[in-house]
Design a protein around this motif. Structure first.
Motif, PDB file in Angstrom:
ATOM      1  N   THR A  32       0.854  -1.187   0.000  1.00  0.00           N
ATOM      2  CA  THR A  32       0.000   0.000   0.000  1.00  0.00           C
ATOM      3  C   THR A  32       0.889   1.236   0.000  1.00  0.00           C
ATOM      4  OG1 THR A  32      -0.122   0.038   2.427  1.00  0.00           O
ATOM      5  CG2 THR A  32      -1.845  -1.176   1.239  1.00  0.00           C
ATOM      6  N   GLY A  33       0.292   2.369  -0.398  1.00  0.00           N
ATOM      7  CA  GLY A  33       1.017   3.629  -0.401  1.00  0.00           C
ATOM      8  C   GLY A  33       1.876   3.781  -1.633  1.00  0.00           C
ATOM      9  N   GLY A  34       2.609   4.853  -1.662  1.00  0.00           N
ATOM     10  CA  GLY A  34       3.435   5.153  -2.825  1.00  0.00           C
ATOM     11  C   GLY A  34       2.637   5.901  -3.876  1.00  0.00           C
ATOM     12  N   ARG A  35       3.302   6.769  -4.590  1.00  0.00           N
ATOM     13  CA  ARG A  35       2.643   7.577  -5.618  1.00  0.00           C
ATOM     14  C   ARG A  35       2.686   6.829  -6.948  1.00  0.00           C
ATOM     15  NH1 ARG A  35       4.342  13.721  -7.558  1.00  0.00           N
ATOM     16  NH2 ARG A  35       2.425  14.147  -8.709  1.00  0.00           N
ATOM     17  N   PRO A  36       1.529   6.450  -7.498  1.00  0.00           N
ATOM     18  CA  PRO A  36       1.519   5.689  -8.755  1.00  0.00           C
ATOM     19  C   PRO A  36       2.094   6.514  -9.907  1.00  0.00           C
ATOM     20  CG  PRO A  36      -0.621   5.602  -7.661  1.00  0.00           C
ATOM     21  CD  PRO A  36       0.169   6.669  -6.973  1.00  0.00           C
ATOM     22  N   SER A  37       2.874   5.858 -10.752  1.00  0.00           N
ATOM     23  CA  SER A  37       3.474   6.514 -11.897  1.00  0.00           C
ATOM     24  C   SER A  37       3.847   5.445 -12.915  1.00  0.00           C
ATOM     25  CB  SER A  37       4.714   7.316 -11.471  1.00  0.00           C
ATOM     26  OG  SER A  37       5.584   6.494 -10.721  1.00  0.00           O
ATOM     27  N   ALA A  38       4.250   5.894 -14.101  1.00  0.00           N
ATOM     28  CA  ALA A  38       4.586   4.946 -15.164  1.00  0.00           C
ATOM     29  C   ALA A  38       5.588   5.580 -16.116  1.00  0.00           C
ATOM     30  CB  ALA A  38       3.337   4.516 -15.928  1.00  0.00           C
ATOM     31  N   VAL A  39       6.384   4.736 -16.761  1.00  0.00           N
ATOM     32  CA  VAL A  39       7.290   5.175 -17.810  1.00  0.00           C
ATOM     33  C   VAL A  39       7.059   4.297 -19.037  1.00  0.00           C
ATOM     34  CG1 VAL A  39       9.055   6.041 -16.230  1.00  0.00           C
ATOM     35  CG2 VAL A  39       9.172   3.670 -17.036  1.00  0.00           C
ATOM     36  N   LEU A  40       7.391   4.830 -20.210  1.00  0.00           N
ATOM     37  CA  LEU A  40       7.256   4.086 -21.448  1.00  0.00           C
ATOM     38  C   LEU A  40       8.635   3.631 -21.920  1.00  0.00           C
ATOM     39  CD1 LEU A  40       5.419   3.082 -23.740  1.00  0.00           C
ATOM     40  CD2 LEU A  40       5.875   5.253 -24.917  1.00  0.00           C
TER      41      LEU A  40
END
Length: 241
Positions: A32-40
């Motif tokens: 749980t927790g943490g800031r969701p993010s993504a890279v391509l």
């Protein structure tokens, strides 16, 4: 998938299907927790150079992470449907990538970067319809480059980098850039999975320079064509161990 994939994709995809977090980092992703993010992680192919990957270089004037190479990517917006939507949106905003030109291959395991508390999902894509890309916002992105896999696996371009904290991790010295941290960690794992990696000397250790990395050779913030060369994530956080 509606787009035919090149033969070199299959060994990588076979490995990616069973990939786990520990293939990329020793850090466990919190439940749980943490800031969701993504890279391509966008793979393409050029007739004269073979398979390649798209990277950008942050502007040297940024207050944080100036001059650092990165995958296109960033934090998830509330309206994003998921990691794929985040990665494609960020790539469009940062380098003008047309999402319709990309075939999404896989979502890689979520990776936690404790320094910033980002939980990053790398999205692996095949650039089935390459087109010119460019720094969409020069205040944030200085250059865009398609780095060939051959360049990345060349033992002469492989080093380890030492962070001022004492951390040492894999890196690449290519075209005037030092690719390190999260980006280098993901690339290293994927090069191994794809069967591309070549033996290289782990004894070559360089210090992380305090100043922004030098600009890409021959690039001046201009567009790169579909067959030519010209983040917040990697760079808001510390490198993967």
């Amino acid at each position: 998938m509606s787009q035919e994939l090149p033969a070199w994709c299959e060994p990588l995809l076979t490995q990616v299907r069973s990939a786990r977090t520990e293939h990329f980092t020793r850090l466990r992703t919190p439940r749980t927790g943490g800031r969701p993010s993504a890279v391509l992680v966008l793979l393409g192919e050029q007739p004269e150079h073979g398979p390649d990957v798209l990277l950008l270089q942050r502007a040297a004037t940024l207050r944080k992470h100036a001059g650092e190479p990165a995958f296109p990517g960033g934090a998830t917006d509330p309206e994003d449907a998921g990691p794929v939507a985040t990665a494609l949106r960020e790539a469009r905003e940062e380098v003008g990538l047309d999402p319709e030109s990309v075939t999404v291959l896989a979502e890689l395991p979520q990776l936690w970067i404790p320094v910033s508390d980002f939980v990053v999902t790398p999205v692996l894509g095949w650039w089935h319809d390459p087109h010119p890309v460019y720094p969409h916002e020069l205040a944030e992105v200085a250059h865009v480059a398609r780095l060939s896999i051959a360049e990345l696996v060349d033992p002469a371009n492989r080093v380890r980098v030492r962070h001022p904290s004492g951390w040492i991790g894999p890196a690449f010295q290519v075209r005037g850039m030092l690719v390190w941290g999260f980006t280098a960690g993901v690339l290293t794992a994927l090069l191994d999975m794809g069967g591309w990696a070549q033996p290289w000397s782990r004894d070559r250790v360089v210090e992380l320079p305090p100043a922004p990395t030098a600009p890409l050779a021959g690039a001046n913030g201009t567009a790169i064509g579909a067959n030519g060369t010209a983040g917040e994530i990697d760079h808001v956080a510390g490198p993967l161990p």
